[in-house]
Design a protein around this motif. Structure first.
Motif, PDB file in Angstrom:
ATOM      1  N   ILE A 151      25.959  41.350 -14.993  1.00 50.41           N
ATOM      2  CA  ILE A 151      24.618  40.871 -15.363  1.00 50.41           C
ATOM      3  C   ILE A 151      23.785  40.591 -14.121  1.00 50.41           C
ATOM      4  N   ASP A 175      20.341  42.387 -13.190  1.00 47.68           N
ATOM      5  CA  ASP A 175      19.109  41.653 -12.885  1.00 47.68           C
ATOM      6  C   ASP A 175      18.465  42.149 -11.589  1.00 47.68           C
ATOM      7  N   TYR A 197      16.915  45.488 -12.328  1.00 49.71           N
ATOM      8  CA  TYR A 197      15.718  45.321 -13.152  1.00 49.71           C
ATOM      9  C   TYR A 197      14.532  44.875 -12.289  1.00 49.71           C
ATOM     10  N   GLN A 198      14.775  43.928 -11.394  1.00 53.00           N
ATOM     11  CA  GLN A 198      13.715  43.457 -10.494  1.00 53.00           C
ATOM     12  C   GLN A 198      13.210  44.584  -9.606  1.00 53.00           C
ATOM     13  N   ALA A 230      19.913  49.260 -14.343  1.00 50.11           N
ATOM     14  CA  ALA A 230      19.990  47.933 -14.968  1.00 50.11           C
ATOM     15  C   ALA A 230      20.624  48.058 -16.357  1.00 50.11           C
ATOM     16  N   TYR A 238      24.136  46.269 -17.637  1.00 47.09           N
ATOM     17  CA  TYR A 238      24.196  45.348 -18.774  1.00 47.09           C
ATOM     18  C   TYR A 238      25.134  45.868 -19.863  1.00 47.09           C
ATOM     19  N   SER A 271      19.107  41.986 -22.456  1.00 42.02           N
ATOM     20  CA  SER A 271      18.583  42.528 -21.201  1.00 42.02           C
ATOM     21  C   SER A 271      18.606  44.054 -21.210  1.00 42.02           C
ATOM     22  N   SER A 296      15.470  46.720 -20.762  1.00 43.73           N
ATOM     23  CA  SER A 296      15.515  47.865 -19.842  1.00 43.73           C
ATOM     24  C   SER A 296      15.115  49.153 -20.558  1.00 43.73           C
TER      25      SER A 296
END
Length: 267
Positions: free
Chosen positions: A74, A78, A81-82, A89, A93, A112, A116
């Motif tokens: 996770i 993250d 994703y950022q 991402a 997940y 999450s 995405s």
């Protein structure tokens, strides 16, 4: 060890649920693996995400069945994703969701992953994944609310306005934040006023589970018929408003419109 014991207890309490029958409990992470996760968290705090990713990948490669592998997946998701690396991402997940190892973070990882997919424009896949999450038994209200919000956004993208409206009603009744409840209620009213077709309004008006929203749907239909000079249908729908929501602002307006209709008949 404390985390491992708590996860094991949670796993045992959920083994009767179909969602978790295929899962097996994780093993306690080795001390070296725990240290690696602590280092990764420190790297993230210092903005050294590239080094953090190496540490997180080491955890998932060396002990993928540990009770902190889900944390590592996770955290890596993250970071991706950022960075707007949404495919990476999503994959990270889903490693938690698809694992045969039980994780108390599975719903968080699934939510999450949905976000995405949304960013990737893969709305149908995201909706299917959301439905999967909402089928989980013993789903905490907070996580259910979050998934419902994701589903609403997806339904808007896919053009399913009626089900999107019904989710707004659910959120207006179940969000634990009172400010959000009022906000969703107003949003539902605005949505009903401006986004729904006549057939969709009729569906809402006939749905006895939608409470006062039925009155607003009847009112909207009554106004439409009034503007089309179809006065008989207009009166029929406006009378339903008065029956469903008496002593309200819209019932007063409905009475006023009906008086105009009756006055025309006397002329």
């Amino acid at each position: 060890m404390i985390k491992y014991i708590s996860i094991l207890c949670l796993f045992l309490s959920l083994t009767s649920c179909t969602t978790f029958q295929r899962k097996v409990p994780p093993v306690a992470a080795k001390p070296s693996i725990k240290e690696e996760l602590a280092r990764a968290r420190q790297f993230i705090k210092r903005g050294k995400n590239k080094i953090a990713l190496k540490a997180l990948h080491k955890i998932t490669q060396q002990q993928p069945n540990s009770d902190i592998a889900d944390d590592a997946y996770i955290l890596a998701g993250d970071i991706y994703y950022q960075r707007k690396a949404y495919e990476l991402a999503y994959t990270s997940y889903m490693n938690v969701v698809n694992s045969n190892i039980f994780s108390p973070l599975e719903v968080k990882a699934l939510t999450s992953a949905v976000k995405s997919l949304f960013q990737l424009g893969r709305f149908d896949e995201a909706l299917a994944l959301t439905e999967q999450g909402l089928r989980y038994r013993n789903l905490p209200l907070e996580e259910k609310i979050d998934l419902k919000k994701q589903k609403f956004a997806l339904l808007i993208q896919l053009g399913d306005r009626l089900e999107a409206f019904e989710i707004l009603i659910y959120l207006s009744k179940n969000d634990p934040n009172k400010n959000n409840v009022e906000s969703y209620h107003l949003k539902a009213l605005d949505y009903l006023e401006s986004n729904l077709s006549r057939e969709e309004l009729k569906h809402i008006a006939r749905n006895r589970n939608l409470g006062e929203m039925r009155a607003y749907a009847y009112f909207r239909l009554g106004k439409q018929f009034f503007e089309l000079r179809e006065f008989s249908d207009a009166k029929e729908h406006l009378e339903e408003v008065i029956n469903l929501l008496p002593n309200s602002e819209i019932s007063e307006t409905a009475i006023h419109l009906i008086s105009h209709i009756d006055a025309r008949r006397k002329v």
